[in-house]
Scaffold this motif. Structure first.
Motif, PDB file in Angstrom:
ATOM      1  N   ASP A  52     -10.473 -30.567  13.286  1.00 44.28           N
ATOM      2  CA  ASP A  52     -11.467 -30.042  14.219  1.00 44.28           C
ATOM      3  C   ASP A  52     -12.348 -29.037  13.489  1.00 44.28           C
ATOM      4  N   GLY A  53     -13.235 -28.361  14.233  1.00 45.63           N
ATOM      5  CA  GLY A  53     -14.175 -27.437  13.606  1.00 45.63           C
ATOM      6  C   GLY A  53     -13.496 -26.283  12.892  1.00 45.63           C
ATOM      7  N   LEU A  54     -12.434 -25.726  13.514  1.00 46.51           N
ATOM      8  CA  LEU A  54     -11.726 -24.614  12.892  1.00 46.51           C
ATOM      9  C   LEU A  54     -11.061 -25.047  11.589  1.00 46.51           C
ATOM     10  N   GLU A  55     -10.392 -26.209  11.606  1.00 46.81           N
ATOM     11  CA  GLU A  55      -9.731 -26.709  10.395  1.00 46.81           C
ATOM     12  C   GLU A  55     -10.745 -27.013   9.298  1.00 46.81           C
ATOM     13  N   MET A  56     -11.923 -27.555   9.694  1.00 49.08           N
ATOM     14  CA  MET A  56     -12.948 -27.812   8.692  1.00 49.08           C
ATOM     15  C   MET A  56     -13.445 -26.502   8.091  1.00 49.08           C
ATOM     16  N   GLY A  57     -13.576 -25.472   8.924  1.00 47.67           N
ATOM     17  CA  GLY A  57     -13.968 -24.170   8.405  1.00 47.67           C
ATOM     18  C   GLY A  57     -12.964 -23.629   7.412  1.00 47.67           C
ATOM     19  N   ILE A  58     -11.664 -23.812   7.709  1.00 45.51           N
ATOM     20  CA  ILE A  58     -10.609 -23.350   6.804  1.00 45.51           C
ATOM     21  C   ILE A  58     -10.688 -24.108   5.469  1.00 45.51           C
ATOM     22  N   ILE A  59     -10.857 -25.430   5.555  1.00 44.84           N
ATOM     23  CA  ILE A  59     -10.952 -26.242   4.338  1.00 44.84           C
ATOM     24  C   ILE A  59     -12.160 -25.821   3.497  1.00 44.84           C
ATOM     25  N   GLN A  60     -13.290 -25.574   4.165  1.00 47.11           N
ATOM     26  CA  GLN A  60     -14.487 -25.173   3.434  1.00 47.11           C
ATOM     27  C   GLN A  60     -14.320 -23.788   2.821  1.00 47.11           C
ATOM     28  N   SER A  61     -13.595 -22.904   3.510  1.00 53.77           N
ATOM     29  CA  SER A  61     -13.324 -21.583   2.924  1.00 53.77           C
ATOM     30  C   SER A  61     -12.466 -21.721   1.681  1.00 53.77           C
ATOM     31  N   ILE A  62     -11.427 -22.541   1.770  1.00 48.37           N
ATOM     32  CA  ILE A  62     -10.555 -22.760   0.616  1.00 48.37           C
ATOM     33  C   ILE A  62     -11.331 -23.396  -0.530  1.00 48.37           C
ATOM     34  N   VAL A 121     -17.925 -14.365  -2.653  1.00 51.78           N
ATOM     35  CA  VAL A 121     -17.145 -13.404  -1.874  1.00 51.78           C
ATOM     36  C   VAL A 121     -17.279 -13.722  -0.388  1.00 51.78           C
ATOM     37  N   ALA A 122     -18.528 -13.829   0.066  1.00 53.28           N
ATOM     38  CA  ALA A 122     -18.763 -14.178   1.465  1.00 53.28           C
ATOM     39  C   ALA A 122     -18.416 -15.630   1.748  1.00 53.28           C
ATOM     40  N   ALA A 123     -18.601 -16.486   0.735  1.00 56.16           N
ATOM     41  CA  ALA A 123     -18.373 -17.918   0.937  1.00 56.16           C
ATOM     42  C   ALA A 123     -16.919 -18.238   1.264  1.00 56.16           C
ATOM     43  N   VAL A 124     -15.993 -17.404   0.784  1.00 51.84           N
ATOM     44  CA  VAL A 124     -14.583 -17.632   1.078  1.00 51.84           C
ATOM     45  C   VAL A 124     -14.270 -17.292   2.531  1.00 51.84           C
ATOM     46  N   VAL A 125     -14.953 -16.282   3.058  1.00 47.82           N
ATOM     47  CA  VAL A 125     -14.642 -15.775   4.392  1.00 47.82           C
ATOM     48  C   VAL A 125     -15.469 -16.459   5.475  1.00 47.82           C
ATOM     49  N   ILE A 126     -16.752 -16.691   5.190  1.00 48.52           N
ATOM     50  CA  ILE A 126     -17.675 -17.124   6.234  1.00 48.52           C
ATOM     51  C   ILE A 126     -17.323 -18.473   6.861  1.00 48.52           C
ATOM     52  N   PRO A 127     -16.977 -19.532   6.090  1.00 47.10           N
ATOM     53  CA  PRO A 127     -16.656 -20.791   6.759  1.00 47.10           C
ATOM     54  C   PRO A 127     -15.500 -20.673   7.755  1.00 47.10           C
ATOM     55  N   PHE A 128     -14.470 -19.881   7.403  1.00 40.51           N
ATOM     56  CA  PHE A 128     -13.352 -19.691   8.333  1.00 40.51           C
ATOM     57  C   PHE A 128     -13.825 -18.978   9.598  1.00 40.51           C
ATOM     58  N   CYS A 129     -14.560 -17.874   9.430  1.00 40.69           N
ATOM     59  CA  CYS A 129     -15.051 -17.128  10.592  1.00 40.69           C
ATOM     60  C   CYS A 129     -16.020 -17.983  11.415  1.00 40.69           C
ATOM     61  N   ALA A 130     -16.907 -18.695  10.706  1.00 44.28           N
ATOM     62  CA  ALA A 130     -17.867 -19.536  11.413  1.00 44.28           C
ATOM     63  C   ALA A 130     -17.166 -20.689  12.132  1.00 44.28           C
ATOM     64  N   GLY A 131     -16.055 -21.179  11.565  1.00 44.86           N
ATOM     65  CA  GLY A 131     -15.289 -22.222  12.236  1.00 44.86           C
ATOM     66  C   GLY A 131     -14.708 -21.739  13.550  1.00 44.86           C
ATOM     67  N   ALA A 132     -14.259 -20.489  13.575  1.00 45.30           N
ATOM     68  CA  ALA A 132     -13.752 -19.915  14.818  1.00 45.30           C
ATOM     69  C   ALA A 132     -14.882 -19.748  15.833  1.00 45.30           C
ATOM     70  N   VAL A 133     -16.055 -19.286  15.349  1.00 53.61           N
ATOM     71  CA  VAL A 133     -17.210 -19.126  16.242  1.00 53.61           C
ATOM     72  C   VAL A 133     -17.665 -20.490  16.765  1.00 53.61           C
ATOM     73  N   TRP A 134     -17.551 -21.503  15.921  1.00 51.97           N
ATOM     74  CA  TRP A 134     -17.952 -22.861  16.304  1.00 51.97           C
ATOM     75  C   TRP A 134     -17.230 -23.311  17.578  1.00 51.97           C
ATOM     76  N   LEU A 135     -15.975 -22.964  17.696  1.00 46.79           N
ATOM     77  CA  LEU A 135     -15.202 -23.360  18.867  1.00 46.79           C
ATOM     78  C   LEU A 135     -15.734 -22.700  20.137  1.00 46.79           C
ATOM     79  N   LEU A 136     -16.384 -21.538  19.987  1.00 40.74           N
ATOM     80  CA  LEU A 136     -16.965 -20.851  21.140  1.00 40.74           C
ATOM     81  C   LEU A 136     -18.363 -21.380  21.438  1.00 40.74           C
TER      82      LEU A 136
END
Length: 384
Positions: A43-53, A336-351
């Protein structure tokens, strides 16, 4: 471009690896969203996590300066491309979330370390007027590689499954990376480079521009195509067709960016980029038309070519021996931001998915403000 024989051989070497890197990354990008949704079921959150990694290797790009104690930049560049191919080739054989994470990491380590060394070699070995032209041409060659792999996937997607598609792309990249080791180039640096980590106060604007470029870029990379697939129902063939058309456009545009930098300067070129991106991100947050989203995707990639102006700005203010370690540090700052932003944006995506793109517009506006601080000191062109 007028080049010495050694500079031309280096250009051929970088051309081979740039094409191979483009084939690997674009092949992975073309397939991974549909593979993740249709086969792995993320889902969007998991994709955000993968992109952060995926961006962790970029964050660790500073380790390149320590690898260079044992291996030359050119050999590291070639081996890095082979690692890109290995990661891509393995992707389709591990259809789980953790399998996708592992193969993404392999691919990403190779790609980010190649890009770090690639930028360093370009700025070290070409003078202030030639470096933008070389960077622009290599960007154009990236589009050629993207076109080749896009056309191949478009034709083969109906007859090959995901493991075969990923493996085919990956093996081509591995062969190209290892083959580049045989290009006859002497391992001589343009000027001896400082070893180890390097942070300097006088490069503060380069660091900031690099940081914000990484932040806003990751929002687009992680979620633009994901929006097309999840929300608008783009198929593999439609995504591939968009990539092909996008790369036809950028094939012609990219080499002209270097000439624009030489004519108008880094501040003007980057101002155009970020002013355009404010509009692109804001529009991405509200449109629901496939055609409009496709246009915005292409427009983003056209102006993204302008980002080479950040590197050429650094080349004009930097001491020559600072280039290799500073490129490694810059790549780390970019991520630096690229590691954090996809995860955070994935959480926002769900909202609310639109909020993700509105945040990109804000980052582009901040970047536009900082770009106005660019000042190029008047100095003689120190040719490599």
């Amino acid at each position: 471009m007028n080049m010495s024989p050694s500079a031309r051989r280096l250009y051929i070497f970088l051309m081979i690896l740039t094409l191979a890197g483009a084939v690997g990354l674009q092949g992975w990008r073309t397939l991974v969203n549909n593979f993740a949704v249709d086969v792995v079921g993320v889902d969007g959150l998991e994709m955000g996590i993968i992109q952060s990694i995926r961006e962790v290797p970029g964050f660790l790009a500073f380790l390149v300066v320590y690898l260079l104690l044992f291996i030359t930049e050119r050999r590291l560049a070639a081996f890095s491309i082979a690692v890109v191919g290995l990661g891509v080739a393995l992707t389709g054989f591990f259809p789980t979330t953790w399998g996708l994470v592992a193969t993404t990491l392999i691919m990403s380590f190779g790609f980010h370390y190649f890009e770090t060394v690639n930028q360093s070699l370009t700025l070290q070995h070409y003078d202030l007027a030639t470096a933008p032209l070389v960077s622009g041409r290599l960007k154009g060659l990236t589009s050629v590689g993207n076109l080749a792999v896009g056309g191949a996937i478009f034709l083969l997607a109906e007859v090959w499954d995901y493991p075969m598609l990923f493996a085919g792309v990956g093996l081509v990249v591995v062969v190209a990376g290892l083959g580049a080791l045989f290009v006859p180039i002497a391992d001589v640096e343009a000027r001896p480079q400082r070893k180890g980590m390097l942070l300097r106060k006088k490069y503060w604007l380069y660091y900031l521009l690099t940081f914000f470029a990484g932040a806003r870029r990751q929002i687009f990379v992680a979620f633009s195509v994901f929006l097309m697939v999840e929300r608008l129902g783009f198929t593999v063939q439609e995504v591939t067709a968009l990539f092909i058309f996008n790369n036809v456009v950028n094939w012609f545009v990219s080499p002209r960016i270097g000439r624009a930098i030489n004519r108008f300067g880094e501040r003007a070129v980057l101002s155009v980029e970020y002013a355009t991106l404010i509009v692109v991100f804001a529009a991405y947050g509200v449109v629901e038309s496939k055609m409009v989203v496709a246009f915005l995707y292409i427009l983003d990639h056209v102006v993204f070519n302008c980002s080479i102006a950040i590197r050429t700005y650094f080349q004009k203010i930097a001491e020559r021996e600072d280039i290799a370690p500073s490129m490694a540090v810059g790549f780390t700052i970019n991520h630096v931001a690229a590691v954090v932003i996809p995860f955070c944006a994935g959480a926002v995506w769900l909202l609310h998915p639109s909020w993700v793109f509105f945040s990109g517009a804000v980052l582009a506006a901040v970047s536009l403000g900082f770009v106005q601080c660019i000042r190029i000191p008047k100095a003689e062109d120190g040719a490599a």
